[in-house]
Design an enzyme around this catalytic site. Structure first.
Site, PDB file in Angstrom:
ATOM      1  N   THR C  76       0.847  -1.199   0.000  1.00 55.25           N
ATOM      2  CA  THR C  76       0.000   0.000   0.000  1.00 55.25           C
ATOM      3  C   THR C  76       0.880   1.247   0.000  1.00 55.25           C
ATOM      4  O   THR C  76       0.690   2.160  -0.805  1.00 55.25           O
ATOM      5  CB  THR C  76      -0.919   0.002   1.247  1.00 55.25           C
ATOM      6  N   GLN C 183       0.857  -9.477  -5.556  1.00 55.87           N
ATOM      7  CA  GLN C 183       0.266 -10.811  -5.643  1.00 55.87           C
ATOM      8  C   GLN C 183       1.112 -11.802  -6.434  1.00 55.87           C
ATOM      9  O   GLN C 183       0.838 -12.997  -6.393  1.00 55.87           O
ATOM     10  CB  GLN C 183      -1.114 -10.736  -6.298  1.00 55.87           C
ATOM     11  N   THR C 241      13.014   4.073  11.477  1.00 55.24           N
ATOM     12  CA  THR C 241      13.914   2.990  11.863  1.00 55.24           C
ATOM     13  C   THR C 241      13.595   1.731  11.060  1.00 55.24           C
ATOM     14  O   THR C 241      12.432   1.338  10.953  1.00 55.24           O
ATOM     15  CB  THR C 241      13.755   2.696  13.366  1.00 55.24           C
ATOM     16  N   CYS C 324      -9.592  -6.283   1.928  1.00 54.04           N
ATOM     17  CA  CYS C 324      -9.934  -4.969   2.469  1.00 54.04           C
ATOM     18  C   CYS C 324     -11.346  -4.581   2.093  1.00 54.04           C
ATOM     19  O   CYS C 324     -11.885  -3.614   2.615  1.00 54.04           O
ATOM     20  CB  CYS C 324      -8.916  -3.900   2.074  1.00 54.04           C
TER      21      CYS C 324
HETATM   22  C1  PLP Z   1      11.448  11.236  19.520  1.00 50.55           C
HETATM   23  C2  PLP Z   1      11.384  10.287  18.370  1.00 50.55           C
HETATM   24  N1  PLP Z   1      10.457  10.455  17.409  1.00 50.55           N
HETATM   25  C3  PLP Z   1      10.365   9.634  16.365  1.00 50.55           C
HETATM   26  C4  PLP Z   1      11.209   8.571  16.215  1.00 50.55           C
HETATM   27  C5  PLP Z   1      11.047   7.688  15.020  1.00 50.55           C
HETATM   28  O1  PLP Z   1      10.414   6.499  15.405  1.00 50.55           O
HETATM   29  P1  PLP Z   1      10.305   5.250  14.408  1.00 50.55           P
HETATM   30  O2  PLP Z   1      11.643   4.626  14.402  1.00 50.55           O
HETATM   31  O3  PLP Z   1       9.280   4.407  15.061  1.00 50.55           O
HETATM   32  O4  PLP Z   1       9.884   5.753  13.085  1.00 50.55           O
HETATM   33  C6  PLP Z   1      12.193   8.351  17.191  1.00 50.55           C
HETATM   34  C7  PLP Z   1      13.188   7.268  17.085  1.00 50.55           C
HETATM   35  O5  PLP Z   1      13.783   6.964  16.090  1.00 50.55           O
HETATM   36  C8  PLP Z   1      12.274   9.222  18.285  1.00 50.55           C
HETATM   37  O6  PLP Z   1      13.196   9.052  19.217  1.00 50.55           O
HETATM   38  C1  PLP Z   2      -2.363  -6.186  -5.600  1.00 49.33           C
HETATM   39  C2  PLP Z   2      -2.188  -5.673  -4.218  1.00 49.33           C
HETATM   40  N1  PLP Z   2      -1.618  -4.481  -4.022  1.00 49.33           N
HETATM   41  C3  PLP Z   2      -1.437  -3.978  -2.797  1.00 49.33           C
HETATM   42  C4  PLP Z   2      -1.838  -4.657  -1.684  1.00 49.33           C
HETATM   43  C5  PLP Z   2      -1.591  -4.039  -0.350  1.00 49.33           C
HETATM   44  O1  PLP Z   2      -0.515  -4.649   0.269  1.00 49.33           O
HETATM   45  P1  PLP Z   2      -0.126  -4.389   1.787  1.00 49.33           P
HETATM   46  O2  PLP Z   2      -1.087  -5.155   2.596  1.00 49.33           O
HETATM   47  O3  PLP Z   2       1.260  -4.906   1.916  1.00 49.33           O
HETATM   48  O4  PLP Z   2      -0.220  -2.931   2.050  1.00 49.33           O
HETATM   49  C6  PLP Z   2      -2.463  -5.914  -1.835  1.00 49.33           C
HETATM   50  C7  PLP Z   2      -2.954  -6.698  -0.697  1.00 49.33           C
HETATM   51  O5  PLP Z   2      -3.589  -6.244   0.212  1.00 49.33           O
HETATM   52  C8  PLP Z   2      -2.628  -6.424  -3.130  1.00 49.33           C
HETATM   53  O6  PLP Z   2      -3.198  -7.604  -3.324  1.00 49.33           O
END
Ligand code: PLP
Ligand code: PLP
Lengths: 129, 389, 389, 129
Positions: C76, C183, C241, C324
């Site tokens: 997605t 798919q 991350t 979905c």
């Molecule tokens: C304060 C803060 N915000 C955002 C993030 C980003 O988080 P994530 O790694 O879940 O995208 C972090 C850590 O990397 C963080 O310490």
């Molecule tokens: C053709 C196709 N594209 C996109 C998606 C979305 O994938 P994801 O669940 O990894 O976001 C799906 C399945 O839900 C799919 O079948």
């Protein structure tokens, strides 16, 4: 030879000589630094009979800089004073496997050595005059 | 070769708690609850039940109604959703937002893009300790201010903002208040039923949950547009197949992450560390001395080059600033915003303790830091002033 | 009560392969490779090594260079990144894109939002079998066309598009070509080194990898803007991350997903199923009879109300259209686009087989479908024509 | 009483009577359908001495509709023909725990029963005339 590991070894335990006593004979000193590169290097060199006897150094810099200063000090000892202007960092960088973006930092070692050479030349001039 | 490796980088990410791993494992594999939680068949409903439990666990940690928690891929995405989503959906209310230069890159970079799209962004000032004064925030709010985004606990310094007081300033002026709480969960309590907070970014992986899953709390009634489109999942706020094992683990991790139980332990380790480090002459603490989370210490070693310091301490997993900065030569934007020079910012280490940090880990680290700092200090003897101040 | 429950919904999501679970588990917990892969310390570098391996495994599956694979939270997000990112970054080239009404909601909804932002979207026609003729695509391309987005295997019908020929049309006109391959991985080969494809959306959870992680292939040189900002991860294409365990599992899953080995097995189960279903008088196949992936069968049961059919088959996990859509009263947009009435679209079931489907599973399903179809058929005896055609 | 499970039980095994023989005595039939709601219902009812003896039904619809038709058939049997217009789906929906959005579908059962009542009244008129 595994150069990156030579870098690591030299960085972790550089082979530093004791400081020279104040007014030790034939000792010259050269510094170079660049704030934007975050490096400072000082070489202290004792030359007796035109031969580099001992090199002492201080350094504030990245591990590569520290390691290459250590290498340079070792390399200089036992050579004639002319070697001070023969430290070719461009070449050494390659041999020691230092990333190219560190070259600017390493060139400060050349600069410090060049200052030593100038000091030495002055000392010799004074001796002659 | 290295006999030990001590992990003091819990602010970058935490290992996943074994109890969380167990829950995650139950959702994987042919005999697990591995169906698509959006499917209406029995297997799908079992997966959905896992999601519902997790949503409740996460909601409870911040005293929110479960139906106001929406899952994302992490705090980075939640931050982006908060900033872009709110500014997009509330265009008619105004085109001004407020944040601080201390924020995570996810907020700062989103704010930069918004600026390029015509949004006016004010960076509220903070003092040298990294604390934002509510009066300064109040003074920054304009009639066309839509959103204020301030983090709860700073990821680099551990400094804690007074979210309640900052939120009051926003509430009084009818401005939406977003809080990035990625670093605070399980360390410092946060209650959206007590605090005037409208949006909260959460992530699992800083709290012994899995990497790659996060959430956003959106207070009932807040207008927000999605940033990713397609599919009806998560009330349309965030489409994409819900990752059952990730979300189930996230929920379990948040259920375990009780600050009342954990904060005292973290604090005692952190204090042990700081008691040792403060004896090192060239060490100084960054950020407010007491208004801080119990898990992070950021220390500058004056006169010690940063890269060499980290290389010398390669048996200790710490970081220079945030993890996402750690590969980059740029010194921390947070420390620089707090007035440190580039050299000093680079000579700083972030130590962060966690659930598995032992007293003897700290003893070991202290010994090693003292040893390497004194060695590098001696090596740099005679260096110019700019290396130390 | 229910003695059996047969899972025939592999197109919605797959269970995670036990070998993949093992790799994932190695990245979790205090003794696992659980550090932040962006951290420069040793633990971080170990995590990074896991990411590198996975990037290579995923790249290999589509014959791409590893450095052109970027991780996301799923297909997605990859679809959204492809559409928004390319249209944003190539504004000066034009404001026209082409897709089809058969696409996944992630593409359709992103295209709708782009339309609201002034992008001109053409939906290329397809025949009643759900196949797009390359000539029709070629005819839709304009001088200001920037992007064409066509899926590889349709998630509802299993119909396979001739990506190579469609890509040639784009290449000839200098138009970027995005393929949603969510798919097809592991069922139908896809090689970006052989096919003129510029962007590919991938996801782990349809191929025995974990939910909540995906990737996008971006051919070297394609200009694209990120849709999520903050942090330098993934070359700036996708900050946040990196989820080591998710990505490591994704890589392993793709390494295992060899269509040469799996497609024949899938095909034999699917053929067994269709041989049985076709004997049911009111059953008809949706989508092209042969140009299709080996894992999906979409069948309309004329005169059988859809909701009752699914409720009667509650011991069989199948879906009505895509997962979905399955909670929603709306009948499948894909089947409607292929000319089915609302009632017939609702009376259709998607059966999808996978790695763990046995011959006896199919036998059981056939028995149950025959039984319930004949019961409901009798119940509806006398119903008007609109229920059957 | 657990109504959702009554719905499930009735949907899975509705208690359907055999079709009436052609021209069986006192049999009337009423249909209702709505394409947009995707529902069709037919009730066939045998009334003897103004009492509903047997109800036969056919249905195309969702499980709730099927179950409620089954309930309605059972409920009608044994009652007087007036009961055909007393099928209160609004009330039954509640009692049987059918979601409110299904009400429209259920009302077609009322409609089909009302047609039966009309047919019956006509039959009676014919009988009297
Ligand atoms: C304060 C803060 N915000 C955002 C993030 C980003 O988080 P994530 O790694 O879940 O995208 C972090 C850590 O990397 C963080 O310490
Ligand atoms: C053709 C196709 N594209 C996109 C998606 C979305 O994938 P994801 O669940 O990894 O976001 C799906 C399945 O839900 C799919 O079948």
């Amino acid at each position: 030879m595994d150069n990156p590991s030579q870098i690591e070894r030299r960085f972790l335990s550089p082979n530093r000589k004791k400081d020279f006593k104040n007014n030790a004979l034939g000792v010259v000193s050269g510094e170079a630094s660049d704030r934007t590169l975050n490096v400072w290097v000082r070489l202290q060199i004792q030359v007796i009979d035109s031969v580099i006897q001992t090199v002492h150094f201080n350094v504030y810099g990245c591990p590569h800089t520290v390691a290459v200063v250590d290498w340079a000090a070792e390399w200089l000892e036992g050579q004639s004073a002319k070697a001070l202007v023969a430290l070719d960092m461009l070449k050494r960088r390659n041999e020691l496997g230092v990333p190219v973006d560190r070259l600017g930092k390493l060139l400060l070692i050349e600069d410090a050595a060049a200052v030593c050479k100038m000091q030495l030349d002055q000392l010799n001039m004074q001796g002659k005059s | 070769m290295k006999v030990k490796e001590i992990y003091l980088d819990y602010a970058a990410t935490t290992p996943v708690d074994p109890e969380v791993i167990e829950v995650m494992t139950q959702c994987l594999g042919p005999s697990g609850d591995s169906a698509n939680p959006s499917s209406s068949h029995a297997a799908g409903r079992r997966a959905k039940a896992r999601i519902d439990i997790a949503r409740g666990q996460i909601a409870e940690r911040i005293c929110a109604p479960a139906e106001n928690i929406w899952f994302t891929s992490g705090a980075t995405e939640s931050d982006n959703l908060a900033l872009f989503g709110v500014m997009q959906a509330n265009k008619q209310r105004g085109r001004h937002m407020i944040t601080s230069t201390l924020e995570h890159k996810a907020v700062l970079d989103a704010a930069k893009i918004l600026e390029s799209q015509g949004v006016d962004v004010t960076f509220v000032r903070h003092n040298a300790d990294g604390v934002i004064n509510p009066h300064d925030l109040a003074a920054s709010i304009r009639d066309d201010t839509v959103l204020v985004s301030i983090m709860h606990v700073n990821n680099e310094t551990g400094v804690l903002q007074d979210i309640e007081a900052l939120g009051e300033c926003c509430r009084e002026r009818g401005v939406l208040f977003h809080v990035d709480a990625a670093q605070s969960t399980g360390k410092v309590p946060l209650s959206v039923s007590d605090y005037p907070v409208d949006l909260v970014s959460l992530t699992a992986h800083k709290t012994y949950g899995p990497m790659g899953v996060g959430a956003i709390y959106i207070r009932q009634g807040v207008k927000i547009s999605p940033i990713i489109h397609g599919g009806e999942q998560e009330g349309g706020y965030r489409p994409g197949t819900l990752a059952t094992h990730q979300i189930a683990g996230f929920g379990k991790a948040f259920a375990l992450a009780d600050p009342d139980r954990e904060a005292p332990l973290l604090k005692s380790r952190r204090d042990q560390l700081w008691e040792g480090l403060r004896k090192i002459e060239c060490a100084s603490l960054n950020g407010h001395a007491t208004q801080r989370s119990p898990h992070v210490l950021n220390v500058t070693f004056h006169g010690i080059e940063g890269e060499s310091l980290r290389a010398a301490l390669s048996d200790i997993a710490v970081s220079a600033g945030s993890a996402c900065n750690s590969n980059i030569a740029d010194p921390s934007h947070v420390l620089r915003a707090m007035g440190l020079s580039d050299a000093l910012a680079a000579s700083s280490l972030r130590f962060s303790v966690g659930r598995y940090t032992s007293e003897s880990d700290i003893d070991y680290v202290l010994g090693r830091v003292e040893q390497e700092v004194s060695r590098l200090k001696e090596l740099a003897n005679g260096a110019p002033d700019w290396t130390t101040s």
